[in-house]
Design a protein around this motif. Sequence first.
Motif, short mmCIF file in Angstrom:
data_model
loop_
_atom_site.label_atom_id
_atom_site.label_comp_id
_atom_site.label_asym_id
_atom_site.label_seq_id
_atom_site.Cartn_x
_atom_site.Cartn_y
_atom_site.Cartn_z
N VAL A 1 48.19 41.68 -0.23
CA VAL A 1 48.05 42.89 0.59
C VAL A 1 46.60 43.34 0.52
N ARG A 2 46.07 43.69 1.66
CA ARG A 2 44.75 44.33 1.72
C ARG A 2 44.88 45.54 2.62
N GLU A 3 44.16 46.60 2.25
CA GLU A 3 44.05 47.77 3.12
C GLU A 3 42.58 48.08 3.28
N TYR A 4 42.20 48.29 4.52
CA TYR A 4 40.82 48.59 4.87
C TYR A 4 40.78 49.93 5.60
N GLU A 5 39.68 50.64 5.43
CA GLU A 5 39.37 51.77 6.29
C GLU A 5 38.14 51.40 7.09
N VAL A 6 38.25 51.53 8.40
CA VAL A 6 37.15 51.17 9.29
C VAL A 6 37.02 52.25 10.36
N PRO A 7 35.79 52.49 10.82
CA PRO A 7 35.63 53.43 11.93
C PRO A 7 36.40 52.94 13.15
N SER A 8 36.94 53.88 13.91
CA SER A 8 37.75 53.51 15.07
C SER A 8 36.94 52.79 16.13
N ASN A 9 35.62 52.97 16.15
CA ASN A 9 34.78 52.29 17.15
C ASN A 9 34.30 50.92 16.69
N THR A 10 34.91 50.40 15.63
CA THR A 10 34.59 49.06 15.12
C THR A 10 35.05 48.02 16.12
N ASP A 11 34.15 47.08 16.46
CA ASP A 11 34.59 46.00 17.35
C ASP A 11 35.23 44.89 16.51
N LEU A 12 35.92 43.99 17.18
CA LEU A 12 36.65 42.95 16.46
C LEU A 12 35.73 41.98 15.73
N LEU A 13 34.51 41.80 16.21
CA LEU A 13 33.56 40.95 15.50
C LEU A 13 33.18 41.59 14.17
N GLN A 14 32.97 42.90 14.15
CA GLN A 14 32.68 43.60 12.91
C GLN A 14 33.87 43.54 11.96
N LEU A 15 35.07 43.67 12.49
CA LEU A 15 36.27 43.56 11.66
C LEU A 15 36.39 42.14 11.10
N HIS A 16 36.13 41.15 11.93
CA HIS A 16 36.11 39.75 11.49
C HIS A 16 35.16 39.58 10.31
N ASP A 17 33.95 40.09 10.44
CA ASP A 17 32.95 39.96 9.37
C ASP A 17 33.40 40.67 8.09
N THR A 18 34.01 41.84 8.24
CA THR A 18 34.51 42.59 7.08
C THR A 18 35.57 41.78 6.34
N ILE A 19 36.53 41.23 7.08
CA ILE A 19 37.61 40.45 6.47
C ILE A 19 37.05 39.19 5.80
#
Length: 172
Positions: A16-34
């Motif tokens: 299980v992982r839980e992240y907090e990200v700004p709502s304006n995060t694009d999927l590329l930024q989410l990809h990089d975070t993961i």
Amino acid sequence: MIFKLRMLSDESDNFVREYEVPSNTDLLQLHDTICRDLGLDRSNFCSFFTANERWNKLQEYTLTDMFDDEESVDAQPMEDVRLDELAAAGASRLIFVFDLLSGRSLYLSIADFGREAEGESYPRVLLSEGELPEGAENGLLDEEDEEDPFGDMMAEFADFEGAEDDSYSDEY
């Protein structure tokens, strides 16, 4: 606004992982975070898919824009879509396919949302439990974990190519 995302794996019940990200995060930024968090190879071919309540794949978002003709495919580049846009369109679930060749995936859902906490930096990992599914460190399965028909075929070709039998003519 901040989205709290929960990520699970169908390969490991305790992951299980839980992240907090700004709502304006694009999927590329989410990809990089993961990828940074899990130690995945950021250059591997992978995709996000929006998903319905039964986790069926819907719209695809690719790491790179792989097509010249926008009318020929429905996939969009990750960098062109933000989480708040997806949420506004009713999408609260994502499937992150981190190994396209084997279809290995992680499942994300918007678990909560709220305001940014003062003094916090985002994105951030809130919860990290369990181990990454075995063999996923580089986004690929270990060689022993999966058969490789292409590799087997190429090995057979290499054996054939190196054979001393020269009875075949190069001319037709």
